[in-house]
Design an enzyme around this catalytic site. Structure first.
Site, mmCIF file in Angstrom:
data_model
loop_
_atom_site.group_PDB
_atom_site.id
_atom_site.type_symbol
_atom_site.label_atom_id
_atom_site.label_comp_id
_atom_site.label_asym_id
_atom_site.label_seq_id
_atom_site.Cartn_x
_atom_site.Cartn_y
_atom_site.Cartn_z
ATOM 1 N N HIS A 185 -4.264 5.710 -0.295
ATOM 2 C CA HIS A 185 -4.487 4.654 -1.287
ATOM 3 C C HIS A 185 -5.918 4.138 -1.165
ATOM 4 C CE1 HIS A 185 -3.718 1.685 -4.185
ATOM 5 N NE2 HIS A 185 -2.517 1.274 -3.809
ATOM 6 N N HIS A 188 -7.348 -0.403 -6.063
ATOM 7 C CA HIS A 188 -6.726 -1.728 -6.240
ATOM 8 C C HIS A 188 -7.154 -2.804 -5.247
ATOM 9 C CE1 HIS A 188 -3.168 0.467 -8.376
ATOM 10 N NE2 HIS A 188 -4.327 0.596 -9.005
ATOM 11 N N TYR A 190 -7.743 -2.635 -2.129
ATOM 12 C CA TYR A 190 -7.308 -2.455 -0.748
ATOM 13 C C TYR A 190 -8.486 -1.940 0.083
ATOM 14 C CZ TYR A 190 -2.725 -3.285 -2.761
ATOM 15 O OH TYR A 190 -1.665 -3.860 -3.434
#
Length: 373
Positions: A185, A188, A190
């Site tokens: 990931h 977003h 993060y």
């Protein structure tokens, strides 16, 4: 323009030692659902049932799974850093494979989007920059709800090296748990995203400053994980068109992404996953998609409020090889068949939204398949 059948098989990892044949190009996007067993945030039988119900997707990408305790930012999310996590996830991979599906786990480090009450220590990020943000965590009065995040501390070089090691170990754990691959990931707001963006990365070392330095952490981690389990089993999610930490666009995030994609080409990853059209965002232009294709010919996945029609158009234009759907999969476990038969979709309504995080079977595994009259 080519006519590409949404329901045609697609092969991931054609350049690697192992390939993964998907039954169609429809992907279940990763979505946090917060249904783990306590203590320990262990994946359970209910989660296995949920994913198996949706196994007609060409590929399932699980909800984000923290790679360590400090990587955690949302309560009740399933980890992949203990033996109990590995054993718990085996229930899901076995169930999905038995149902004929394929499944990647999303490896997650939330960075600054956390609180010490969840992670057990102060959150870490590229730099000590706090933005207004809320995550799903324990409430002072008991139970769970949305709580304000805590100010992060800047990661040391030792922190960075440890985090890379955590991702490598989590990827190995995922393969032991039976997953077909992993998706890192990098989107977003993060951890990896905060390293790539100018506003959140104020470092002066080799991981900050120019574009080359700001994409280094993500690229090094991708390479390390690819070296450990094979590039054909590794993917990454990015969101260069989603605005993070305010409504002002980052003028360098799209050039950075194009440069990063060129460096990813030799890794022969399973796919690169673009997340679009959520929160505050900029629309994606054809020019950007063409730039992507000019430097990156390996598989591309796109997600973000797609319909069957808009997804098909992306495939036909050659901008994507795979198309991912999030909330439609909450209330439509049989989404592929509904698309194929032109059956109506069960609406993702206010009641469905209330059951996204936490709870039991209600709003999770109790959505029925379509009953044709």
């Amino acid at each position: 323009m080519n006519q590409v059948d949404l329901f045609s098989p697609f092969t991931l990892g054609e350049h690697g030692k192992h390939n993964t044949v998907l039954n169609n190009r429809i992907v279940m996007a990763p979505m946090t659902r917060s249904r783990t067993t306590q203590p320990g945030d262990v994946p359970n039988d209910m989660m296995a049932k949920y994913y198996a119900q949706r196994a007609t997707a060409g590929l399932i990408i699980t909800e984000g799974s923290p790679v360590s305790a400090v990587a955690r930012g949302y309560s009740l999310t399933p980890g992949i850093y203990t033996q109990a996590h590995i054993d718990g996830w085996k229930k899901t991979t076995d169930a999905v494979h038995k149902a004929g599906g394929k499944i990647f786990i999303q490896l997650w480090h939330v960075g600054r989007r956390s609180h010490s009450i969840i992670a057990g220590e102060q959150p870490v990020a590229a730099s000590a920059v706090k933005v207004a943000d809320k995550v799903y965590g324990p409430l002072p009065e008991g139970g769970f709800g949305m709580i304000e995040t805590e100010a992060p501390r800047a990661m040391s070089l030792e922190d960075i090296a440890q985090t890379q090691a955590d991702f490598v170990q989590a990827a190995k754990n995922a393969i032991e748990a039976g997953f077909d691959g992993v998706e890192i990931h990098g989107a977003h707001g993060y951890l990896f995203d905060t390293f790539m963006r100018q506003a959140s990365n104020q470092r002066t070392d080799q991981y900050g400053g120019n574009i080359e330095n700001r994409m280094r952490f993500m690229l090094e981690t991708l390479q390390a994980v690819a070296d450990a389990i094979g590039g054909e089993k590794v993917a990454v999610r990015v969101s260069p068109h989603v605005l993070e930490g305010g409504k002002t666009p980052d003028t360098e995030i799209k050039p950075l992404m194009i440069a990063a994609l060129a460096k990813m080409m030799p890794m022969n990853l399973a796919y690169v996953h673009f997340s679009e059209n959520i929160s505050e965002f900029e629309p994606v232009t054809d020019e950007f998609r063409q730039q992507v294709r000019s430097v990156y010919s390996n598989p591309i996945m796109v997600a973000g409020k797609l319909t069957q029609h808009s997804a098909q158009a992306l495939l036909n234009k050659g901008y994507a090889d795979l198309v991912a759907f999030g909330t439609p999969y909450v209330s439509n476990p049989d989404l592929v068949e509904r698309f194929k038969q032109n059956w109506p979709l069960a609406e993702f309504d206010a009641d469905a939204r209330l059951t996204l995080y936490g709870g039991g079977e209600a709003g999770y595994t109790d959505y029925p398949a379509y009953q044709a009259s």
